[in-house]
Every structure is written in structure tokens, then in C-alpha cells.
Motif scaffolding. Structure first.
Motif, PDB file in Angstrom:
ATOM      1  N   LEU A   1       0.823  -1.215   0.000  1.00 50.70           N
ATOM      2  CA  LEU A   1       0.000   0.000   0.000  1.00 50.70           C
ATOM      3  C   LEU A   1       0.856   1.263   0.000  1.00 50.70           C
ATOM      4  CD1 LEU A   1      -2.702  -1.073   2.595  1.00 50.70           C
ATOM      5  CD2 LEU A   1      -3.009  -0.847   0.131  1.00 50.70           C
ATOM      6  N   ASP A   2       2.101   1.117   0.420  1.00 49.91           N
ATOM      7  CA  ASP A   2       2.993   2.277   0.467  1.00 49.91           C
ATOM      8  C   ASP A   2       3.783   2.450  -0.829  1.00 49.91           C
ATOM      9  OD1 ASP A   2       3.668   1.346   3.873  1.00 49.91           O
ATOM     10  OD2 ASP A   2       2.288   2.877   3.115  1.00 49.91           O
ATOM     11  N   SER A   3       3.525   1.615  -1.827  1.00 49.19           N
ATOM     12  CA  SER A   3       4.344   1.690  -3.049  1.00 49.19           C
ATOM     13  C   SER A   3       4.052   2.981  -3.813  1.00 49.19           C
ATOM     14  CB  SER A   3       4.121   0.466  -3.926  1.00 49.19           C
ATOM     15  OG  SER A   3       2.777   0.380  -4.309  1.00 49.19           O
ATOM     16  N   ASP A   4       5.060   3.400  -4.556  1.00 53.24           N
ATOM     17  CA  ASP A   4       4.993   4.700  -5.247  1.00 53.24           C
ATOM     18  C   ASP A   4       3.958   4.735  -6.370  1.00 53.24           C
ATOM     19  OD1 ASP A   4       8.602   5.171  -5.051  1.00 53.24           O
ATOM     20  OD2 ASP A   4       6.981   5.667  -3.649  1.00 53.24           O
ATOM     21  N   ASP A   5       3.565   3.570  -6.867  1.00 53.34           N
ATOM     22  CA  ASP A   5       2.653   3.582  -8.018  1.00 53.34           C
ATOM     23  C   ASP A   5       1.200   3.844  -7.610  1.00 53.34           C
ATOM     24  OD1 ASP A   5       2.242  -0.020  -8.645  1.00 53.34           O
ATOM     25  OD2 ASP A   5       2.245   1.149  -6.800  1.00 53.34           O
ATOM     26  N   LEU A   6       0.931   3.920  -6.319  1.00 54.88           N
ATOM     27  CA  LEU A   6      -0.431   4.216  -5.869  1.00 54.88           C
ATOM     28  C   LEU A   6      -0.553   5.713  -5.595  1.00 54.88           C
ATOM     29  CD1 LEU A   6      -1.244   1.177  -3.552  1.00 54.88           C
ATOM     30  CD2 LEU A   6      -2.401   1.802  -5.654  1.00 54.88           C
ATOM     31  N   MET A   7      -1.513   6.342  -6.284  1.00 52.49           N
ATOM     32  CA  MET A   7      -1.701   7.793  -6.147  1.00 52.49           C
ATOM     33  C   MET A   7      -2.926   8.077  -5.291  1.00 52.49           C
ATOM     34  SD  MET A   7      -1.270   9.023 -10.112  1.00 52.49           S
ATOM     35  CE  MET A   7      -1.867   7.550 -10.947  1.00 52.49           C
ATOM     36  N   ASP A   8      -2.827   9.098  -4.457  1.00 50.56           N
ATOM     37  CA  ASP A   8      -4.045   9.513  -3.750  1.00 50.56           C
ATOM     38  C   ASP A   8      -4.945  10.283  -4.727  1.00 50.56           C
ATOM     39  OD1 ASP A   8      -2.302  12.156  -1.899  1.00 50.56           O
ATOM     40  OD2 ASP A   8      -3.138  12.163  -3.931  1.00 50.56           O
ATOM     41  N   GLU A   9      -6.116  10.670  -4.256  1.00 50.99           N
ATOM     42  CA  GLU A   9      -7.102  11.270  -5.161  1.00 50.99           C
ATOM     43  C   GLU A   9      -6.586  12.544  -5.811  1.00 50.99           C
ATOM     44  OE1 GLU A   9     -10.515  10.120  -2.136  1.00 50.99           O
ATOM     45  OE2 GLU A   9     -11.384  10.961  -3.954  1.00 50.99           O
ATOM     46  N   GLU A  10      -5.866  13.320  -5.022  1.00 47.75           N
ATOM     47  CA  GLU A  10      -5.346  14.580  -5.540  1.00 47.75           C
ATOM     48  C   GLU A  10      -4.331  14.333  -6.653  1.00 47.75           C
ATOM     49  OE1 GLU A  10      -6.883  17.201  -4.184  1.00 47.75           O
ATOM     50  OE2 GLU A  10      -5.871  18.440  -5.670  1.00 47.75           O
ATOM     51  N   ALA A  11      -3.429  13.399  -6.394  1.00 51.63           N
ATOM     52  CA  ALA A  11      -2.380  13.085  -7.368  1.00 51.63           C
ATOM     53  C   ALA A  11      -2.978  12.457  -8.627  1.00 51.63           C
ATOM     54  CB  ALA A  11      -1.347  12.139  -6.737  1.00 51.63           C
ATOM     55  N   TYR A  12      -4.009  11.632  -8.442  1.00 55.94           N
ATOM     56  CA  TYR A  12      -4.644  10.996  -9.605  1.00 55.94           C
ATOM     57  C   TYR A  12      -5.346  12.048 -10.456  1.00 55.94           C
ATOM     58  CZ  TYR A  12      -7.708   7.851 -12.293  1.00 55.94           C
ATOM     59  OH  TYR A  12      -8.364   7.186 -13.304  1.00 55.94           O
ATOM     60  N   LYS A  13      -5.987  12.992  -9.803  1.00 54.12           N
ATOM     61  CA  LYS A  13      -6.675  14.068 -10.531  1.00 54.12           C
ATOM     62  C   LYS A  13      -5.658  14.853 -11.360  1.00 54.12           C
ATOM     63  CE  LYS A  13      -9.774  17.910  -9.589  1.00 54.12           C
ATOM     64  NZ  LYS A  13     -10.270  18.827  -8.569  1.00 54.12           N
ATOM     65  N   LYS A  14      -4.519  15.136 -10.736  1.00 51.54           N
ATOM     66  CA  LYS A  14      -3.465  15.877 -11.431  1.00 51.54           C
ATOM     67  C   LYS A  14      -2.917  15.031 -12.593  1.00 51.54           C
ATOM     68  CE  LYS A  14       0.736  18.450 -10.466  1.00 51.54           C
ATOM     69  NZ  LYS A  14       1.888  18.616  -9.611  1.00 51.54           N
ATOM     70  N   PHE A  15      -2.771  13.743 -12.371  1.00 47.37           N
ATOM     71  CA  PHE A  15      -2.291  12.833 -13.412  1.00 47.37           C
ATOM     72  C   PHE A  15      -3.228  12.866 -14.614  1.00 47.37           C
ATOM     73  CE2 PHE A  15      -0.655   9.137 -15.452  1.00 47.37           C
ATOM     74  CZ  PHE A  15      -1.697   8.270 -15.722  1.00 47.37           C
ATOM     75  N   LEU A  16      -4.540  12.870 -14.354  1.00 45.07           N
ATOM     76  CA  LEU A  16      -5.517  12.898 -15.446  1.00 45.07           C
ATOM     77  C   LEU A  16      -5.433  14.210 -16.217  1.00 45.07           C
ATOM     78  CD1 LEU A  16      -8.691  11.311 -13.765  1.00 45.07           C
ATOM     79  CD2 LEU A  16      -7.080  10.231 -15.348  1.00 45.07           C
ATOM     80  N   GLU A  17      -5.272  15.293 -15.477  1.00 46.36           N
ATOM     81  CA  GLU A  17      -5.180  16.607 -16.139  1.00 46.36           C
ATOM     82  C   GLU A  17      -3.955  16.676 -17.026  1.00 46.36           C
ATOM     83  OE1 GLU A  17      -5.256  19.311 -12.855  1.00 46.36           O
ATOM     84  OE2 GLU A  17      -7.393  18.972 -12.470  1.00 46.36           O
ATOM     85  N   GLU A  18      -2.849  16.132 -16.531  1.00 48.63           N
ATOM     86  CA  GLU A  18      -1.611  16.189 -17.313  1.00 48.63           C
ATOM     87  C   GLU A  18      -1.675  15.262 -18.517  1.00 48.63           C
ATOM     88  OE1 GLU A  18       1.386  15.308 -14.424  1.00 48.63           O
ATOM     89  OE2 GLU A  18       1.351  17.339 -13.588  1.00 48.63           O
ATOM     90  N   SER A  19      -2.432  14.176 -18.393  1.00 49.76           N
ATOM     91  CA  SER A  19      -2.527  13.206 -19.486  1.00 49.76           C
ATOM     92  C   SER A  19      -3.437  13.680 -20.600  1.00 49.76           C
ATOM     93  CB  SER A  19      -3.074  11.869 -18.980  1.00 49.76           C
ATOM     94  OG  SER A  19      -2.299  11.369 -17.925  1.00 49.76           O
ATOM     95  N   SER A  20      -4.380  14.544 -20.272  1.00 44.44           N
ATOM     96  CA  SER A  20      -5.399  14.911 -21.283  1.00 44.44           C
ATOM     97  C   SER A  20      -4.860  15.903 -22.295  1.00 44.44           C
ATOM     98  CB  SER A  20      -6.621  15.485 -20.591  1.00 44.44           C
ATOM     99  OG  SER A  20      -6.289  16.689 -19.948  1.00 44.44           O
TER     100      SER A  20
END
Lengths: 361, 159
Positions: free
Chosen positions: B140-159
Motif C-alpha cells: 500500500l505504500d508503493s509509489d505507483d499508488l496515487m491519492d485522489e489529488e495526485a490521480y486528478k493531477k495525473f488525469l489533467e496532465e494526461s489529457s
């Protein structure tokens, strides 16, 4: 009359503003556009390879999931429906039936999509493939194309169904079917020739300026040749308002696969194994398979014979691929190394490969 | 022992006993407040004790389109973090779903078999796919898991 040396350059310039018949020369295949942004793609031609349809599906899934080089691929070919090169039927599960093969998508429910009684009575081999999509009936007149794209090679194609479909239609098949249309018009002899005076500012060279040239227009209505245009409608490739191929996709981490079986020709009675699906595209309405599908042969002809016409289709696919990709041609034996690494075709098929024979017992 | 000392001892004992009881309840065995986390392949994970609920994100279901079939995983199946353990079919595409953690599948959402549209309607709630009993909670502590904020930012950067 045009001098040969000026044909290719003149036609390229004409194509920008006008529709013309594209002349296919060896240059079309051998000329690689040295453009650094083109994705690198391995090209595999499975025409006359001897691989059966099931074996091709197994190979495709292996290349998608387990290629150690993580390559993008373009694969073309036709297949004997059930004649296996590698897979044997010691356990009796793979039955020999040389007429056709029914292939369901991974979520396909035979009881909803097939006339199961008829399928069982005629002993038609039925499989579920690893990709999504609908049901197809494959025979030796089905033309297959497959594209495997890695997101690192195709950063502008989102790994989602609509994006992949749009890419395939715009980048590959629009070109393919335009050129097939032009070829057919040209072969019909019913071509409309027009003349124009070369203006060096917009077209041609200074020495051509003022010269009158003759070119061939694709104004097919004037030429009296009525060939429906290709387009993507909802999720189908269609000519006019009729479907001529079945699409399916598989999406994995870092990539996707998009394959299509085109109906060059088919036995009408084989479509009788399929029922009218509950989920249908809007443009289909309630049309039966006969009224909804179209054979490529009936649109583009088969001059001089079916095999030549099929080869012409793959030629156009190869041209479109060479235009869009930085291609490297690969032999089947090299592609099969990926399957060999998984224990061989039989072990892969019996194991984790998701293409499986449907057991109606 | 004096009465005061006895009282203090009783109070301290009672406090220890209550704390021990609290520490030994399952919710504190792998004690953490765990909000939803996401993989870059758009699976989410919600943890309750040592059970991880897994599904696909709202973004993923929107991109896939109408879901027509969900392969229901097998109970007791062992999964490894990063492996594909099931797939979701939408119109033409079968999309792999990847395990965010390793463990054993202990529960599956059978409703998705007859009503796959639940995954479109409520992907991060009723559209959950499987529950995994984790074999290695440290994943659960691995780097590939993003919290909601980070995932939202990831989606914005990907779009």
C-alpha cells in the motif's frame, strides 16, 4: 502525354487540391519517409503462412502481452479456418471442419448470439477470442488486419476504444479504400479525363509552366461508376450504409490491439449461424445480416481473380502502413519466437491464452 | 498497598486493558486511515483492515464507453500486484484490469454478471469488482499508488 519522370511529382501536387487516381509504383512501397516522429512498427505478412485462424489469434495475443521487445505490429493475412499448423486435437476438442469458423468476442454468450442447434448439427468449430467485440464467421475469404500499438510508439492515440477506432479509420483504412476505389474505377475503363494548364506557381515546375496536361479525375458519377465511400460509423467500418468488416480490440497496460476481419466474400448460408444480436448499432436498424453486410468482392470486383484481388487489398494496406510507420518486415519464424518462449503454441493455447474453444456439450 | 495506590493501579490497568482491546480489533491490526488510491492504469483500491476493494475509476469507465461484460474473477484465486486478474468489455474492446496489491480474492461482485452497466453508473461504489485479502500490506505504500489529488493531477496532465 505526361513524361514518366514528371508523373509522380505532378500527381502529388494535384492531390493536394484535387482528387486523382494514385499511381502505385514501386516507389510507393520502397520509399520510406525518413520522418523521426513515425512510430516504429514490425510488419508481418501471414498470407500463405499456413497458420490457422485460431493459431493466428494465439500468436496475436502472445505478441500483445509477451513480446520481450515490446514492439508495435502490423499483421495481415488470410487463413484456412480450421486447418491447424501447430495445434493438434489429441483430446478431440479441436474438430476439423473446413467450411468456416465462428469466433465470438471474449464476453460473447453463444446462446444469445448463435443458432446453437444449427451450429451443433453442422459441427461448426466455435471459439472465443481474447478481444472484445462481436461475432464473426470466418472462412478462407476473410481478410485479416491487426495493429498492435504501444503507447510509447503512439503517444497521440489514447488507449481507449474510440480513439483507436478513429486512428485506424483515418490513418489506415481511409487511404486503403480510397485507393481501392480508384483502382476499380481505373480498371473499369470508365475514367474521366480532364485537362489543365500547368501553372508553375501552384503545381509543376517552371519548365512545365503553360503546358497542357491530362489527368484522371475520380468524379465517379460522371464516369458512371458507383462505388460507396468508406467511413467509420459508430464502431463499424462501412461502405455506404453496409458493414464490411468486424472490429475488435484488446487493451493492456502500455498498449492496445485492434484487429479486423474483412468480408471479401462469404457463403451466405454461413451467416445463418448468427442470430440478430440484441445490441445493434443504430444505423443497422432491424436489417438482417444479408441486408446489413456487403462483400468487398461485390464492390471492388475480383479482376482477374479472387486471389489477385485479395493481394491487391493487402498491397494497399501495406502502402498505407508504409506511409504512416517506420516499418521493419519480420518473418513468421521470428514472430513465433515469442510463442516459443511461452512453451510453444500448444502449451500457450492450453494455458494462459484467452482464446478458447467453446464446448457446447 | 495504600487505597490511593490501589486506585491508581486499577485506573492504569483499566486504561491498558481498553487500549489492548482496541489494538487487537481487526481495524487496528493494519491500522491506517486509508482513503481511495489509484493506479495509472485507472484501477482504484479502498482498504478496510486487510481487505482491499478493487475496481476501475470513473475516468476509466467514461473512456471505455458502455460496459457490456465483466469477467467475474474466481474466489480463492491468488493475484500478484501488477498482474491482470480480470477484464472489462466495452463495445469492441476487452480491457485488462490490474491488481493494485497481491493477495487472495475473497469476494466478487456477482451483480456485474447480469448488470454490467452498474460499472458505468457507479464505478467507485456499487461497481466494485473484487475484494482481495492482502498478503503484503506494505504494498500500500508503493509509489505507483496515487491519492485522489495526485490521480486528478495525473488525469489533467494526461489529457
Amino acid at each position: 502525354m505526361l513524361r514518366y519522370s514528371s508523373i509522380s511529382s505532378t500527381f502529388r501536387k494535384l492531390q493536394r487540391g484535387m482528387k486523382c487516381i494514385r499511381l502505385h509504383t514501386n516507389d510507393a512501397i520502397n520509399h520510406h519517409h525518413h520522418h523521426s516522429t513515425k512510430p516504429k512498427v514490425s510488419y508481418l505478412d501471414l498470407q500463405n503462412s499456413g497458420l490457422s485462424a485460431i493459431e493466428r489469434l494465439c500468436l496475436e495475443e502472445a505478441l500483445l502481452r509477451h513480446d520481450p521487445l515490446n514492439r508495435s505490429w502490423a499483421i495481415v493475412g488470410t487463413h484456412e479456418p480450421t486447418e491447424q499448423m501447430h495445434l493438434h486435437n489429441e483430446d478431440g476438442k479441436i474438430r476439423d471442419n473446413n467450411s468456416c469458423l465462428i469466433i465470438l468476442g471474449i464476453g460473447g454468450k453463444p446462446e444469445l448470439l448463435l443458432d446453437v442447434d444449427k451450429v451443433k448439427k453442422d459441427n461448426v468449430l466455435t471459439v472465443k477470442r481474447f478481444s472484445g467485440g462481436g461475432t464473426v464467421v470466418i472462412d478462407r475469404n476473410s481478410l485479416w488486419t491487426t495493429f498492435i500499438g504501444r503507447t510509447e510508439d503512439f503517444p497521440n492515440v489514447d488507449p481507449y476504444p474510440r480513439s483507436i477506432m478513429s486512428w485506424s479509420a483515418n490513418e489506415i483504412f481511409d487511404k486503403v479504400f480510397q485507393n481501392m476505389k480508384y483502382d476499380t474505377i481505373h480498371k473499369s475503363g470508365k475514367v474521366l479525363k480532364k485537362t489543365m494548364v500547368v501553372d508553375a506557381k501552384s503545381c509543376g515546375t517552371a519548365q512545365d509552366s503553360g503546358k497542357t496536361i491530362t489527368y484522371i479525375a475520380n468524379d465517379d458519377s460522371s464516369a458512371g461508376v458507383d462505388i460507396p465511400d468508406f467511413r467509420l460509423e459508430e464502431n463499424d467500418y462501412i461502405l455506404g450504409d453496409r458493414k464490411m468488416g468486424g472490429n475488435a480490440q484488446a487493451i493492456v497496460k502500455g498498449g492496445w490491439l485492434h484487429h479486423t476481419s474483412f468480408l471479401f466474400d462469404y457463403e451466405d448460408e454461413n451467416m445463418g449461424y448468427l442470430t440478430l444480436p440484441n445490441k445493434r448499432p443504430e444505423y443497422r436498424g432491424d436489417r438482417s445480416h444479408d441486408d446489413f453486410l456487403v462483400k468487398l468482392k461485390s464492390v471492388y470486383g475480383s479482376d482477374p481473380d479472387d486471389d489477385s484481388a485479395k493481394r491487391a487489398f493487402f498491397y494497399h494496406v501495406k502502402c498505407a502502413a508504409f506511409d504512416s510507420f517506420e516499418m521493419e518486415e519480420v518473418l513468421l519464424k521470428d514472430a513465433m519466437k515469442v510463442v516459443d518462449n511461452l512453451g510453444g503454441m500448444q502449451a500457450w493455447f492450453d494455458g494462459k491464452c484467452r482464446t478458447k474453444v467453446v464446448d457446447f456439450e | 498497598m495504600s487505597a490511593a495506590a490501589t486506585m491508581m493501579l486499577r485506573t492504569a490497568s483499566k486504561r491498558c486493558f481498553m487500549q489492548a482491546a482496541r489494538l487487537n480489533t481487526p481495524s487496528f491490526t493494519t491500522s491506517r486511515m486509508f482513503s481511495m488510491k489509484f493506479l495509472d492504469s485507472h484501477e482504484y483500491i479502498k482498504v478496510d483492515g486487510d481487505i482491499a476493494t478493487v475496481g476501475i475509476s470513473d475516468h476509466a469507465q467514461g473512456q471505455l464507453g458502455e460496459v457490456v461484460y465483466v469477467e467475474i474473477p474466481e474466489i480463492d484465486e491468488e493475484v500478484e500486484k501488477g498482474d491482470s486478474f480480470t477484464n472489462v468489455e466495452s463495445v469492441k474492446a476487452a480491457s485488462d484490469v490490474y491488481a493494485p496489491v497481491s493477495g487472495t480474492i475473497v469476494e466478487v461482485n456477482e451483480d456485474l454478471d447480469s448488470s454490467p452497466e452498474i460499472l458505468n453508473d457507479d464505478p467507485e461504489g456499487k461497481g466494485w469488482i473484487a475484494k482481495i485479502k492482502m498478503s503484503d500490506p506494505s504494498e500500500l505504500d508503493s509509489d505507483d499508488l496515487m491519492d485522489e489529488e495526485a490521480y486528478k493531477k495525473f488525469l489533467e496532465e494526461s489529457s
